[in-house]
Design an enzyme around this catalytic site. Structure first.
Site, PDB file in Angstrom:
ATOM      1  N   ASP A  68       0.876  -1.157   0.002  1.00 43.05           N
ATOM      2  CA  ASP A  68      -0.056   0.029  -0.162  1.00 43.05           C
ATOM      3  C   ASP A  68       0.883   1.109  -0.024  1.00 43.05           C
ATOM      4  O   ASP A  68       1.741   1.368   1.053  1.00 43.05           O
ATOM      5  CB  ASP A  68      -0.785   0.104   1.206  1.00 43.05           C
ATOM      6  CG  ASP A  68      -1.578   1.018   1.552  1.00 43.05           C
ATOM      7  OD1 ASP A  68      -1.224   2.170   0.477  1.00 43.05           O
ATOM      8  OD2 ASP A  68      -2.520   1.357   2.386  1.00 43.05           O
ATOM      9  N   ASN A  95       3.711   4.262 -10.268  1.00 45.06           N
ATOM     10  CA  ASN A  95       2.636   4.369 -11.061  1.00 45.06           C
ATOM     11  C   ASN A  95       1.177   4.261 -10.192  1.00 45.06           C
ATOM     12  O   ASN A  95       0.308   4.686 -10.635  1.00 45.06           O
ATOM     13  CB  ASN A  95       2.635   3.257 -12.067  1.00 45.06           C
ATOM     14  CG  ASN A  95       1.633   2.748 -12.914  1.00 45.06           C
ATOM     15  OD1 ASN A  95       1.336   3.690 -13.552  1.00 45.06           O
ATOM     16  ND2 ASN A  95       0.865   2.020 -12.315  1.00 45.06           N
ATOM     17  N   LYS A 129      11.243   8.651  -1.428  1.00 44.59           N
ATOM     18  CA  LYS A 129      12.194   8.610  -0.318  1.00 44.59           C
ATOM     19  C   LYS A 129      13.198   7.400  -0.061  1.00 44.59           C
ATOM     20  O   LYS A 129      14.378   7.477   0.225  1.00 44.59           O
ATOM     21  CB  LYS A 129      11.525   8.640   0.861  1.00 44.59           C
ATOM     22  CG  LYS A 129      11.972   8.667   2.219  1.00 44.59           C
ATOM     23  CD  LYS A 129      11.049   8.793   3.509  1.00 44.59           C
ATOM     24  CE  LYS A 129      11.787   8.718   5.028  1.00 44.59           C
ATOM     25  NZ  LYS A 129      10.921   9.045   6.157  1.00 44.59           N
ATOM     26  N   TYR A 162      -7.968  14.863  -8.105  1.00 44.25           N
ATOM     27  CA  TYR A 162      -6.922  14.048  -9.116  1.00 44.25           C
ATOM     28  C   TYR A 162      -6.125  15.196  -9.925  1.00 44.25           C
ATOM     29  O   TYR A 162      -4.677  15.014 -10.013  1.00 44.25           O
ATOM     30  CB  TYR A 162      -7.861  13.469 -10.258  1.00 44.25           C
ATOM     31  CG  TYR A 162      -6.985  12.613 -11.054  1.00 44.25           C
ATOM     32  CD1 TYR A 162      -6.589  11.430 -10.670  1.00 44.25           C
ATOM     33  CD2 TYR A 162      -6.591  13.071 -12.334  1.00 44.25           C
ATOM     34  CE1 TYR A 162      -5.667  10.534 -11.597  1.00 44.25           C
ATOM     35  CE2 TYR A 162      -6.101  12.182 -13.457  1.00 44.25           C
ATOM     36  CZ  TYR A 162      -5.662  11.002 -12.914  1.00 44.25           C
ATOM     37  OH  TYR A 162      -4.840  10.268 -13.756  1.00 44.25           O
ATOM     38  N   LYS A 166      -1.902  15.248  -9.562  1.00 48.55           N
ATOM     39  CA  LYS A 166      -0.989  15.090 -10.622  1.00 48.55           C
ATOM     40  C   LYS A 166      -0.073  16.219 -10.879  1.00 48.55           C
ATOM     41  O   LYS A 166       1.189  16.186 -11.439  1.00 48.55           O
ATOM     42  CB  LYS A 166      -1.871  14.700 -11.941  1.00 48.55           C
ATOM     43  CG  LYS A 166      -2.529  13.443 -11.943  1.00 48.55           C
ATOM     44  CD  LYS A 166      -1.449  12.356 -11.557  1.00 48.55           C
ATOM     45  CE  LYS A 166      -2.259  10.864 -11.509  1.00 48.55           C
ATOM     46  NZ  LYS A 166      -1.045   9.969 -11.251  1.00 48.55           N
ATOM     47  N   VAL A 195      -5.801   6.600 -21.494  1.00 51.62           N
ATOM     48  CA  VAL A 195      -5.246   5.351 -21.907  1.00 51.62           C
ATOM     49  C   VAL A 195      -6.292   4.399 -21.533  1.00 51.62           C
ATOM     50  O   VAL A 195      -7.205   4.556 -20.718  1.00 51.62           O
ATOM     51  CB  VAL A 195      -4.016   5.218 -20.940  1.00 51.62           C
ATOM     52  CG1 VAL A 195      -3.494   3.826 -21.300  1.00 51.62           C
ATOM     53  CG2 VAL A 195      -2.959   6.298 -20.962  1.00 51.62           C
ATOM     54  N   THR A 197      -7.522   1.566 -20.247  1.00 54.34           N
ATOM     55  CA  THR A 197      -7.293   0.766 -19.104  1.00 54.34           C
ATOM     56  C   THR A 197      -8.541   0.755 -18.302  1.00 54.34           C
ATOM     57  O   THR A 197      -9.363   1.221 -18.613  1.00 54.34           O
ATOM     58  CB  THR A 197      -6.316   1.440 -18.218  1.00 54.34           C
ATOM     59  OG1 THR A 197      -6.999   2.750 -17.435  1.00 54.34           O
ATOM     60  CG2 THR A 197      -4.939   1.848 -18.659  1.00 54.34           C
TER      61      THR A 197
END
Length: 259
Positions: A68, A95, A129, A162, A166, A195, A197
């Site tokens: 997670d 991603n 990190k 969102y 981004k 895309v 998906t």
């Protein structure tokens, strides 16, 4: 669509988060076909294991790790798993992301906001990190690719969380780049357009958009991208062919941003 692959990642160890489906799955499979040892990282154990087994069945090398990305301990463990399994870390693709929200700013849901920020922003920051720490310890450089979106340049209405997330991914990418470039660690972003998906199809259904008409709006090529087309961009940034590309964002959007 032809998917040409050459061994440009031979000998490299790569982590791909959100690799159980969509762009992450395509990226993990493409990286493996290009010679990388791939850590398939996702919170969906069943689908993540399935992708891993498919890579192995096609002659690639891969291992699955549950993560997670909003949980710091799990992100740290993910990087440790990669190193324990394959000896080092050379490439990472951050991603993992949540689906866009659906509300005007005046009505946004704070819980939805927090969930998107936790994965899409905090998850990338945590990845950076621990990936950077490992690459610094190795002293051999590396390449990190953060997946942003065209929404980081040209926001869509009713997706405040969102869009903001981004944009933040681009900020994180630029910040990391100016900090670690002299150590040979390259940090770049990819901004995909629309895309094809499962996430996009689910969003189109929720918003009641016609896929064919929407594709015309979001690309001057008149179609959605295939996940493999985005993965090709990430593979180039991961490879030594992009050795002087640093701190930038590769837009793979069918001309949408500049239309």
């Amino acid at each position: 669509m032809t998917n040409q692959t050459f061994p440009v990642l031979e000998g490299k160890v790569a982590i791909v988060t959100g690799a159980a489906m969509g762009m992450g799955e395509a990226t993990a499979k493409l990286f493996a076909s290009a010679g990388a040892k791939v850590v398939v990282a996702d919170f969906n154990d069943e689908l993540g294991q399935k992708v891993t087994e498919e890579i192995k069945a096609n002659g690639g090398e891969a291992s699955f790790v549950h993560v997670d990305v909003s949980n710091e301990a799990e992100v740290e463990a993910m990087v440790k798993f990669a190193v324990d399994t394959y000896g080092e870390l050379n490439v990472a693709v951050n991603n993992a992301a949540r689906a866009p929200d659906q509300a005007p700013i005046a009505d946004f849901d704070a819980n939805v906001w927090d969930g998107i920020m936790a994965v899409d922003v905090k998850g990338v920051a945590l990845g950076l990190k621990y990936q950077i720490r490992q690459m610094q310890a190795q002293g051999k450089g590396g390449s990190i690719i953060n997946i942003s979106s065209v929404s980081g340049f040209r926001p869509q209405p009713y997706t405040a969380a969102y869009n903001s997330a981004k944009h933040a991914v681009l900020g994180l990418t630029k910040t990391a780049a100016v900090e670690v470039g002299t150590e040979g660690i390259r940090v770049n972003a990819v901004a995909p357009g629309a895309v094809d998906t499962p996430m996009l199809r689910d969003a189109l259904e929720r918003f009641n958009f016609d896929p064919e008409a929407y594709a015309q709006q979001l690309s001057t090529l008149g179609r959605f991208a295939q996940a493999d087309e985005i993965a090709q961009g990430s593979m180039w940034l991961a490879s030594d062919a992009s050795s002087y590309v640093h701190g930038t964002c590769l837009q793979i959007d069918g001309g949408y941003i500049n239309r």
